[in-house]
Scaffold this motif. Structure first.
Motif, PDB file in Angstrom:
ATOM      1  N   SER A   5      -4.154  -0.835 -14.797  1.00  0.00           N
ATOM      2  CA  SER A   5      -3.173  -1.385 -15.746  1.00  0.00           C
ATOM      3  C   SER A   5      -1.736  -0.961 -15.437  1.00  0.00           C
ATOM      4  CB  SER A   5      -3.536  -0.970 -17.171  1.00  0.00           C
ATOM      5  OG  SER A   5      -3.516   0.446 -17.288  1.00  0.00           O
ATOM      6  N   ALA A   6      -1.544  -0.096 -14.465  1.00  0.00           N
ATOM      7  CA  ALA A   6      -0.197   0.394 -14.135  1.00  0.00           C
ATOM      8  C   ALA A   6       0.639  -0.708 -13.499  1.00  0.00           C
ATOM      9  CB  ALA A   6      -0.287   1.590 -13.189  1.00  0.00           C
ATOM     10  N   ALA A   7       1.887  -0.791 -13.896  1.00  0.00           N
ATOM     11  CA  ALA A   7       2.801  -1.787 -13.328  1.00  0.00           C
ATOM     12  C   ALA A   7       2.954  -1.607 -11.819  1.00  0.00           C
ATOM     13  CB  ALA A   7       4.165  -1.684 -14.013  1.00  0.00           C
ATOM     14  N   GLU A   8       2.912  -0.365 -11.344  1.00  0.00           N
ATOM     15  CA  GLU A   8       3.124  -0.057  -9.923  1.00  0.00           C
ATOM     16  C   GLU A   8       1.992  -0.555  -9.018  1.00  0.00           C
ATOM     17  OE1 GLU A   8       4.599   3.549 -12.326  1.00  0.00           O
ATOM     18  OE2 GLU A   8       2.927   2.159 -12.399  1.00  0.00           O
ATOM     19  N   THR A   9       0.846  -0.889  -9.585  1.00  0.00           N
ATOM     20  CA  THR A   9      -0.320  -1.253  -8.771  1.00  0.00           C
ATOM     21  C   THR A   9      -0.646  -2.742  -8.772  1.00  0.00           C
ATOM     22  OG1 THR A   9      -1.885  -0.901 -10.580  1.00  0.00           O
ATOM     23  CG2 THR A   9      -1.339   1.020  -9.191  1.00  0.00           C
ATOM     24  N   ASP A  60       3.407   5.923  -2.804  1.00  0.00           N
ATOM     25  CA  ASP A  60       4.658   6.621  -3.136  1.00  0.00           C
ATOM     26  C   ASP A  60       5.007   6.556  -4.621  1.00  0.00           C
ATOM     27  OD1 ASP A  60       4.909   7.152  -0.424  1.00  0.00           O
ATOM     28  OD2 ASP A  60       6.398   5.577  -0.078  1.00  0.00           O
ATOM     29  N   ASP A  61       4.823   5.387  -5.221  1.00  0.00           N
ATOM     30  CA  ASP A  61       5.286   5.172  -6.589  1.00  0.00           C
ATOM     31  C   ASP A  61       4.239   5.460  -7.661  1.00  0.00           C
ATOM     32  OD1 ASP A  61       7.611   4.345  -5.377  1.00  0.00           O
ATOM     33  OD2 ASP A  61       7.261   2.203  -5.705  1.00  0.00           O
ATOM     34  N   TYR A  62       2.965   5.550  -7.260  1.00  0.00           N
ATOM     35  CA  TYR A  62       1.914   5.802  -8.259  1.00  0.00           C
ATOM     36  C   TYR A  62       1.064   7.015  -7.892  1.00  0.00           C
ATOM     37  CZ  TYR A  62      -1.806   5.174 -11.603  1.00  0.00           C
ATOM     38  OH  TYR A  62      -2.703   5.394 -12.614  1.00  0.00           O
ATOM     39  N   MET A  63       0.322   6.915  -6.811  1.00  0.00           N
ATOM     40  CA  MET A  63      -0.659   7.957  -6.486  1.00  0.00           C
ATOM     41  C   MET A  63      -0.029   9.338  -6.304  1.00  0.00           C
ATOM     42  SD  MET A  63      -3.476   6.189  -6.464  1.00  0.00           S
ATOM     43  CE  MET A  63      -4.702   7.154  -5.627  1.00  0.00           C
ATOM     44  N   ASP A 109       0.823  -1.206   0.000  1.00  0.00           N
ATOM     45  CA  ASP A 109       0.000   0.000   0.000  1.00  0.00           C
ATOM     46  C   ASP A 109       0.859   1.259   0.000  1.00  0.00           C
ATOM     47  OD1 ASP A 109      -2.725   1.297   0.413  1.00  0.00           O
ATOM     48  OD2 ASP A 109      -1.545   2.084   2.087  1.00  0.00           O
ATOM     49  N   ARG A 110       1.899   1.273   0.824  1.00  0.00           N
ATOM     50  CA  ARG A 110       2.800   2.444   0.851  1.00  0.00           C
ATOM     51  C   ARG A 110       3.485   2.623  -0.503  1.00  0.00           C
ATOM     52  NH1 ARG A 110       3.311   0.606   5.992  1.00  0.00           N
ATOM     53  NH2 ARG A 110       5.155  -0.664   5.608  1.00  0.00           N
ATOM     54  N   ARG A 111       3.862   1.511  -1.131  1.00  0.00           N
ATOM     55  CA  ARG A 111       4.490   1.601  -2.462  1.00  0.00           C
ATOM     56  C   ARG A 111       3.531   2.176  -3.499  1.00  0.00           C
ATOM     57  NH1 ARG A 111       6.896  -4.146  -2.868  1.00  0.00           N
ATOM     58  NH2 ARG A 111       8.253  -4.028  -1.075  1.00  0.00           N
ATOM     59  N   VAL A 112       2.273   1.748  -3.451  1.00  0.00           N
ATOM     60  CA  VAL A 112       1.275   2.289  -4.391  1.00  0.00           C
ATOM     61  C   VAL A 112       1.144   3.794  -4.199  1.00  0.00           C
ATOM     62  CG1 VAL A 112      -1.219   2.379  -4.838  1.00  0.00           C
ATOM     63  CG2 VAL A 112      -0.028   0.205  -4.858  1.00  0.00           C
TER      64      VAL A 112
END
Length: 98
Positions: free
Chosen positions: A72-76, A29-32, A24-27
Protein backbone atom coordinates in the motif's frame (compact mmCIF):
# COMPACT_ATOMS: atom_id res chain seq x y z
CA UNK A 1 19.23 -14.01 14.49
CA UNK A 2 18.96 -12.21 11.15
CA UNK A 3 16.33 -13.07 8.56
CA UNK A 4 16.75 -13.53 4.82
CA UNK A 5 13.81 -13.04 2.49
CA UNK A 6 13.78 -14.14 -1.14
CA UNK A 7 11.35 -13.12 -3.87
CA UNK A 8 11.34 -14.46 -7.43
CA UNK A 9 9.23 -12.94 -10.21
CA UNK A 10 8.98 -11.95 -13.85
CA UNK A 11 7.86 -8.64 -15.29
CA UNK A 12 4.57 -7.83 -16.98
CA UNK A 13 4.82 -8.34 -20.75
CA UNK A 14 6.15 -5.27 -22.48
CA UNK A 15 7.93 -3.88 -19.43
CA UNK A 16 11.34 -2.49 -20.32
CA UNK A 17 14.05 -3.99 -18.07
CA UNK A 18 16.05 -0.75 -17.91
CA UNK A 19 12.96 1.18 -16.80
CA UNK A 20 12.12 -1.53 -14.26
CA UNK A 21 15.60 -1.55 -12.80
CA UNK A 22 15.29 2.20 -12.24
CA UNK A 23 12.01 1.56 -10.40
CA UNK A 24 13.70 -1.20 -8.41
CA UNK A 25 16.49 1.13 -7.25
CA UNK A 26 13.86 3.68 -6.19
CA UNK A 27 11.99 1.06 -4.15
CA UNK A 28 15.22 0.14 -2.39
CA UNK A 29 16.35 3.73 -1.77
CA UNK A 30 13.00 5.34 -1.00
CA UNK A 31 11.25 2.50 0.86
CA UNK A 32 13.25 -0.57 1.85
CA UNK A 33 16.46 1.09 3.06
CA UNK A 34 14.48 3.43 5.30
CA UNK A 35 12.74 0.62 7.22
CA UNK A 36 13.89 -0.42 10.69
CA UNK A 37 16.07 -3.52 10.62
CA UNK A 38 16.97 -3.31 6.93
CA UNK A 39 20.50 -4.63 6.42
CA UNK A 40 20.98 -5.17 2.68
CA UNK A 41 19.26 -6.06 -0.58
CA UNK A 42 20.52 -7.57 -3.80
CA UNK A 43 18.77 -8.11 -7.12
CA UNK A 44 19.72 -10.54 -9.88
CA UNK A 45 18.12 -11.45 -13.22
CA UNK A 46 18.28 -14.79 -15.03
CA UNK A 47 18.68 -15.26 -18.77
CA UNK A 48 14.94 -15.96 -19.07
CA UNK A 49 14.01 -12.69 -17.35
CA UNK A 50 13.23 -13.96 -13.85
CA UNK A 51 14.33 -11.65 -11.04
CA UNK A 52 15.63 -12.84 -7.69
CA UNK A 53 15.58 -10.36 -4.83
CA UNK A 54 17.36 -11.22 -1.57
CA UNK A 55 16.77 -8.98 1.44
CA UNK A 56 18.57 -9.27 4.78
CA UNK A 57 16.74 -8.07 7.90
CA UNK A 58 17.88 -7.79 11.50
CA UNK A 59 14.82 -9.70 12.76
CA UNK A 60 11.73 -11.47 11.39
CA UNK A 61 9.62 -8.75 13.03
CA UNK A 62 11.42 -6.07 10.97
CA UNK A 63 10.67 -8.03 7.80
CA UNK A 64 7.01 -8.46 8.79
CA UNK A 65 6.54 -4.78 9.60
CA UNK A 66 8.01 -3.69 6.27
CA UNK A 67 6.05 -6.16 4.19
CA UNK A 68 2.77 -5.25 5.92
CA UNK A 69 3.02 -1.80 4.40
CA UNK A 70 4.79 -2.67 1.14
CA UNK A 71 1.71 -3.24 -1.02
CA UNK A 72 0.00 0.00 0.00
CA UNK A 73 3.02 2.33 0.16
CA UNK A 74 3.10 5.13 -2.40
CA UNK A 75 6.81 4.44 -3.03
CA UNK A 76 6.14 0.89 -4.28
CA UNK A 77 3.20 1.31 -6.64
CA UNK A 78 5.09 1.74 -9.93
CA UNK A 79 7.35 -1.19 -9.03
CA UNK A 80 4.36 -3.40 -8.22
CA UNK A 81 2.58 -2.45 -11.46
CA UNK A 82 5.56 -3.78 -13.43
CA UNK A 83 5.65 -7.19 -11.68
CA UNK A 84 3.64 -10.12 -13.04
CA UNK A 85 2.00 -11.17 -9.78
CA UNK A 86 1.20 -14.64 -11.13
CA UNK A 87 4.94 -15.41 -11.17
CA UNK A 88 5.79 -14.28 -7.62
CA UNK A 89 7.31 -16.87 -5.28
CA UNK A 90 8.79 -15.92 -1.93
CA UNK A 91 10.56 -17.52 1.00
CA UNK A 92 11.97 -16.64 4.38
CA UNK A 93 15.00 -18.13 6.08
CA UNK A 94 16.83 -17.75 9.37
CA UNK A 95 20.47 -17.03 8.71
CA UNK A 96 22.72 -19.89 9.75
CA UNK A 97 25.91 -18.80 11.46
CA UNK A 98 28.99 -20.94 11.83
Amino acid sequence: MSTVETVRFKLMPGTDTTDFETLDRRVEDDYMAKRPGFLSREVSRSDDGEYLVIVHWATPEDADATMEGFFSAAETQDFLAAVDKTTVASGRYARVTR
